[in-house]
Design a protein around this motif. Structure first.
Motif, PDB file in Angstrom:
ATOM      1  N   GLN A 130       0.787  -1.242   0.000  1.00 28.88           N
ATOM      2  CA  GLN A 130       0.000   0.000   0.000  1.00 28.88           C
ATOM      3  C   GLN A 130       0.823   1.299   0.000  1.00 28.88           C
ATOM      4  N   PRO A 131       1.784   1.423  -0.885  1.00 28.33           N
ATOM      5  CA  PRO A 131       2.491   2.710  -0.948  1.00 28.33           C
ATOM      6  C   PRO A 131       1.611   3.805  -1.552  1.00 28.33           C
ATOM      7  N   ASP A 132       1.908   5.049  -1.209  1.00 23.86           N
ATOM      8  CA  ASP A 132       1.199   6.175  -1.833  1.00 23.86           C
ATOM      9  C   ASP A 132       1.758   6.449  -3.231  1.00 23.86           C
ATOM     10  N   VAL A 133       3.063   6.301  -3.367  1.00 17.81           N
ATOM     11  CA  VAL A 133       3.720   6.542  -4.657  1.00 17.81           C
ATOM     12  C   VAL A 133       4.816   5.505  -4.892  1.00 17.81           C
ATOM     13  N   VAL A 134       5.011   5.147  -6.158  1.00 14.80           N
ATOM     14  CA  VAL A 134       6.011   4.135  -6.526  1.00 14.80           C
ATOM     15  C   VAL A 134       6.843   4.665  -7.695  1.00 14.80           C
ATOM     16  N   ALA A 135       8.170   4.548  -7.575  1.00 14.00           N
ATOM     17  CA  ALA A 135       9.064   4.845  -8.713  1.00 14.00           C
ATOM     18  C   ALA A 135       9.438   3.513  -9.347  1.00 14.00           C
ATOM     19  N   LEU A 136       9.240   3.399 -10.649  1.00 16.80           N
ATOM     20  CA  LEU A 136       9.542   2.151 -11.365  1.00 16.80           C
ATOM     21  C   LEU A 136      10.655   2.386 -12.378  1.00 16.80           C
ATOM     22  N   GLN A 137      11.491   1.376 -12.554  1.00 16.95           N
ATOM     23  CA  GLN A 137      12.549   1.441 -13.556  1.00 16.95           C
ATOM     24  C   GLN A 137      12.472   0.200 -14.456  1.00 16.95           C
ATOM     25  N   GLU A 138      13.096   0.315 -15.647  1.00 16.04           N
ATOM     26  CA  GLU A 138      13.067  -0.737 -16.674  1.00 16.04           C
ATOM     27  C   GLU A 138      11.639  -1.033 -17.111  1.00 16.04           C
ATOM     28  N   VAL A 139      10.978   0.022 -17.534  1.00 16.78           N
ATOM     29  CA  VAL A 139       9.565  -0.071 -17.919  1.00 16.78           C
ATOM     30  C   VAL A 139       9.457   0.022 -19.448  1.00 16.78           C
ATOM     31  N   ASP A 140       8.687  -0.893 -20.036  1.00 15.63           N
ATOM     32  CA  ASP A 140       8.455  -0.903 -21.482  1.00 15.63           C
ATOM     33  C   ASP A 140       7.127  -0.241 -21.822  1.00 15.63           C
ATOM     34  N   TYR A 141       7.142   0.504 -22.923  1.00 16.47           N
ATOM     35  CA  TYR A 141       5.891   0.999 -23.503  1.00 16.47           C
ATOM     36  C   TYR A 141       5.819   0.503 -24.941  1.00 16.47           C
ATOM     37  N   LYS A 142       4.948  -0.453 -25.174  1.00 13.68           N
ATOM     38  CA  LYS A 142       4.711  -1.005 -26.516  1.00 13.68           C
ATOM     39  C   LYS A 142       6.006  -1.494 -27.188  1.00 13.68           C
ATOM     40  N   VAL A 143       6.784  -2.238 -26.423  1.00 12.19           N
ATOM     41  CA  VAL A 143       8.027  -2.824 -26.913  1.00 12.19           C
ATOM     42  C   VAL A 143       7.739  -4.264 -27.330  1.00 12.19           C
ATOM     43  N   ALA A 144       8.370  -4.711 -28.429  1.00 14.68           N
ATOM     44  CA  ALA A 144       8.074  -6.051 -28.975  1.00 14.68           C
ATOM     45  C   ALA A 144       8.347  -7.156 -27.952  1.00 14.68           C
ATOM     46  N   ARG A 145       9.472  -7.059 -27.204  1.00 19.66           N
ATOM     47  CA  ARG A 145       9.826  -8.162 -26.297  1.00 19.66           C
ATOM     48  C   ARG A 145       8.757  -8.421 -25.237  1.00 19.66           C
ATOM     49  N   SER A 146       8.040  -7.361 -24.824  1.00 16.09           N
ATOM     50  CA  SER A 146       7.002  -7.526 -23.797  1.00 16.09           C
ATOM     51  C   SER A 146       5.609  -7.466 -24.436  1.00 16.09           C
ATOM     52  N   ASN A 147       5.521  -7.989 -25.648  1.00 18.12           N
ATOM     53  CA  ASN A 147       4.234  -8.147 -26.343  1.00 18.12           C
ATOM     54  C   ASN A 147       3.498  -6.829 -26.561  1.00 18.12           C
ATOM     55  N   ASN A 148       4.263  -5.769 -26.784  1.00 19.15           N
ATOM     56  CA  ASN A 148       3.678  -4.448 -27.068  1.00 19.15           C
ATOM     57  C   ASN A 148       2.766  -3.929 -25.963  1.00 19.15           C
ATOM     58  N   MET A 149       2.998  -4.373 -24.758  1.00 23.83           N
ATOM     59  CA  MET A 149       2.139  -3.906 -23.662  1.00 23.83           C
ATOM     60  C   MET A 149       2.591  -2.525 -23.165  1.00 23.83           C
ATOM     61  N   ASP A 150       1.645  -1.805 -22.587  1.00 25.60           N
ATOM     62  CA  ASP A 150       1.950  -0.545 -21.901  1.00 25.60           C
ATOM     63  C   ASP A 150       1.977  -0.900 -20.416  1.00 25.60           C
ATOM     64  N   PHE A 151       3.188  -1.248 -19.934  1.00 25.08           N
ATOM     65  CA  PHE A 151       3.330  -1.813 -18.590  1.00 25.08           C
ATOM     66  C   PHE A 151       2.774  -0.877 -17.511  1.00 25.08           C
TER      67      PHE A 151
END
Lengths: 255, 258
Positions: free
Chosen positions: B59-80
């Motif tokens: 239950q964090p209020d805010v999260v910083a994420l790294q190594e995030v894909d946006y519509k990249v082929a390796r992660s099936n074009n998902m918007d993580f």
């Protein structure tokens, strides 16, 4: 009448005809110019037009289908309020974006421990920045850089007015930030429409308002731009058992 | 007690209680997390569900994420970021560092409360940089009326020299204005490196030097920093080990700005 007098009459008459024709052309030049659809942005606007929360269930299928099947560059989900309940936080804008393959942004109008009120903005690509400026509780100016078409840059902006006291400070913020790239689409309580329009002189700005088909609506949509843009077409359909109006609005940037 | 003194104290108490802006100076409690999600869930077959389950649990209020894909082929074009935000009901925003496999790769922020502004800045890439990096800076308003600047970043894995240049740029982008600031990220730097010792000297390091990488950790490269240093107080700090969903451990803290 002598030949000389006839000549003077002829040339004077011809000059008058040309002058009138040119004046008329200037007045309506932009309206009558051919519609360049390559320089046109299509925006979808979903609202109940009565300041009620847009979604009363968490089933968004019809709206998601509409987003996927009707071409557009920006979609606004007016009053897409989110619940902040810790056990089950519901965020319709983000859920719909995930289902429709859009990038979600949100223009908060008010916030409490349990609920955030405001409008979702969906675009088809990531963006490097977003800005908001609070006018008052319940009224926030929002802006992002985006593309109206693959070749048409625009600064998209939105705001909603429900209180007369918000008009003057809100209009000041709009005037400070609007330029020839800006397309602003928002809602206005119908009783405040003239007050808002009077803030934007027609020599500089183009203010167009659109009413939904239901006479019970308390709000109208307004589109505000400089004279560089013109609203070419607006169509309305109703979804969710005719409770939500979906507008498809086409705005052209004039050359 | 002297009658006049008694009334004077009462009056002062009332005046103090009704000072405008008193809410802004009251302690501001937050639960924050930073998590490198290992190429958008390479270890979860690119499913966001295990990440959502973990974040929901803490239950964090805010999260910083790294190594995030946006519509990249390796992660099936998902918007993580959007899919994870949707699973949690949180507000996501993605910041591009590079174009990659037909999409974008970078960092993200998730927030329980709406994000009122954001901007992504490319970090400088001096000679020796292996990959261009960025910082995503968000502004978030809380129901208490307080505002926070919250940033996510991921420094390059090349050298301490390169990371020091990047850390210096972070300071120039972040250290302005009056708002309390948190930056979370994978700094690819151990605590004794100059990118941390010198680069982040104006910041309060939240938590200790317990290792954060890999999943069963042996070295610390993931951090949370708060600013202003003297106002940021760590209430609790935790490295969440052996999650099985990334090669980094999420770092979690409860803090207050006073």
């Amino acid at each position: 009448m002598t030949r000389k007098e006839l000549n003077i009459f002829f040339w004077t008459a011809l000059s008058m005809i040309l002058l009138v024709a040119c004046s008329k052309n200037n007045e309506t030049e932009q309206d009558e110019s051919p519609w360049n659809k390559n320089n046109t942005v299509t925006i979808q606007f979903y609202s109940r037009l009565n300041n009620e929360t847009l979604f009363q269930t968490s089933s968004y299928t019809e709206l998601v289908n509409q987003l996927q099947n009707q071409p557009h560059r920006v979609a606004i989900l007016h009053c897409a309020d989110a619940s902040l309940n810790t056990a089950n936080q519901l965020n319709p804008t983000v859920s719909i974006a995930a289902q429709a393959g859009k990038v979600p942004l949100f223009n908060k109008s008010s916030l409490s421990d349990n609920e955030v009120r405001g409008s979702g903005v969906l675009i088809g690509h990531t963006t490097t920045e977003m800005k908001t400026l609070p006018v008052a509780d319940g009224c926030t100016w929002f802006s992002i850089p985006t593309y109206g078409s693959p070749i048409l840059f625009m600064s998209f902006s939105t705001i909603s007015f429900e209180e007369g006291t918000h008009i003057s400070p809100g209009a000041t913020i709009i005037r400070e930030n609007i330029d020839d790239e800006t397309v602003m689409i928002g809602t206005i309580n119908k009783t405040l429409r003239e007050q808002l329009e009077s803030e934007f002189p027609s020599e500089i700005y183009r203010f167009v308002s659109i009413e939904g088909t239901s006479s019970a609506n308390s709000q109208a949509i307004f589109i505000l731009t400089t004279k560089r843009w013109i609203v070419r077409e607006s169509t309305e359909i109703q979804i969710d058992n005719k409770k939500i109006s979906s507008f498809q609005i086409q705005v052209e940037k004039l050359e | 007690m002297n009658y006049k003194l008694y009334h004077g104290i009462i009056l002062l108490c009332w005046l103090f209680a009704f000072q405008p802006g008193i809410a802004q100076t009251s302690p501001f409690h937050l639960k924050i997390m930073s998590f490198n999600v290992c190429r958008s869930g390479e270890l979860t077959q690119y499913s966001v569900t295990p990440f959502a389950d973990l974040i929901r649990h803490y239950q964090p209020d805010v999260v910083a994420l790294q190594e995030v894909d946006y519509k990249v082929a390796r992660s099936n074009n998902m918007d993580f970021a959007t899919e994870l935000g949707a699973a949690l009901g949180m507000f996501p925003v993605f910041g591009k560092a590079i174009s990659y496999q037909g999409g974008e790769y970078g960092i993200a922020v998730l927030s329980k409360y709406p994000i009122s502004a954001f901007q992504t800045y490319a970090l400088p890439a001096p000679d020796g940089t292996k990959e261009e990096r960025a910082v995503l800076i968000t502004e978030i308003g809380f129901p208490s009326g307080q505002n926070l600047k919250f940033a996510s970043t991921h420094l390059d894995h090349s050298s301490d020299k390169v990371r020091s240049v990047m850390a210096s740029a972070l300071n120039s982008y972040l250290l302005e204005g009056e708002m309390p600031i948190i930056v979370g990220g994978d700094f690819n730097a151990e605590p004794e490196e100059s990118a941390i010792v010198d680069g982040m000297q104006q910041w309060k390091q939240i938590g200790d030097d317990s290792p954060t990488h890999p999943d069963n950790p042996i070295k610390k490269i993931d951090y949370l920093f708060g600013y202003p240093k003297e106002k940021c107080v760590t209430i609790s700090y935790q490295v969440i080990k052996k999650t099985g969903i990334s090669d980094h451990c999420p770092v979690l803290a409860e803090i207050k700005f006073q």
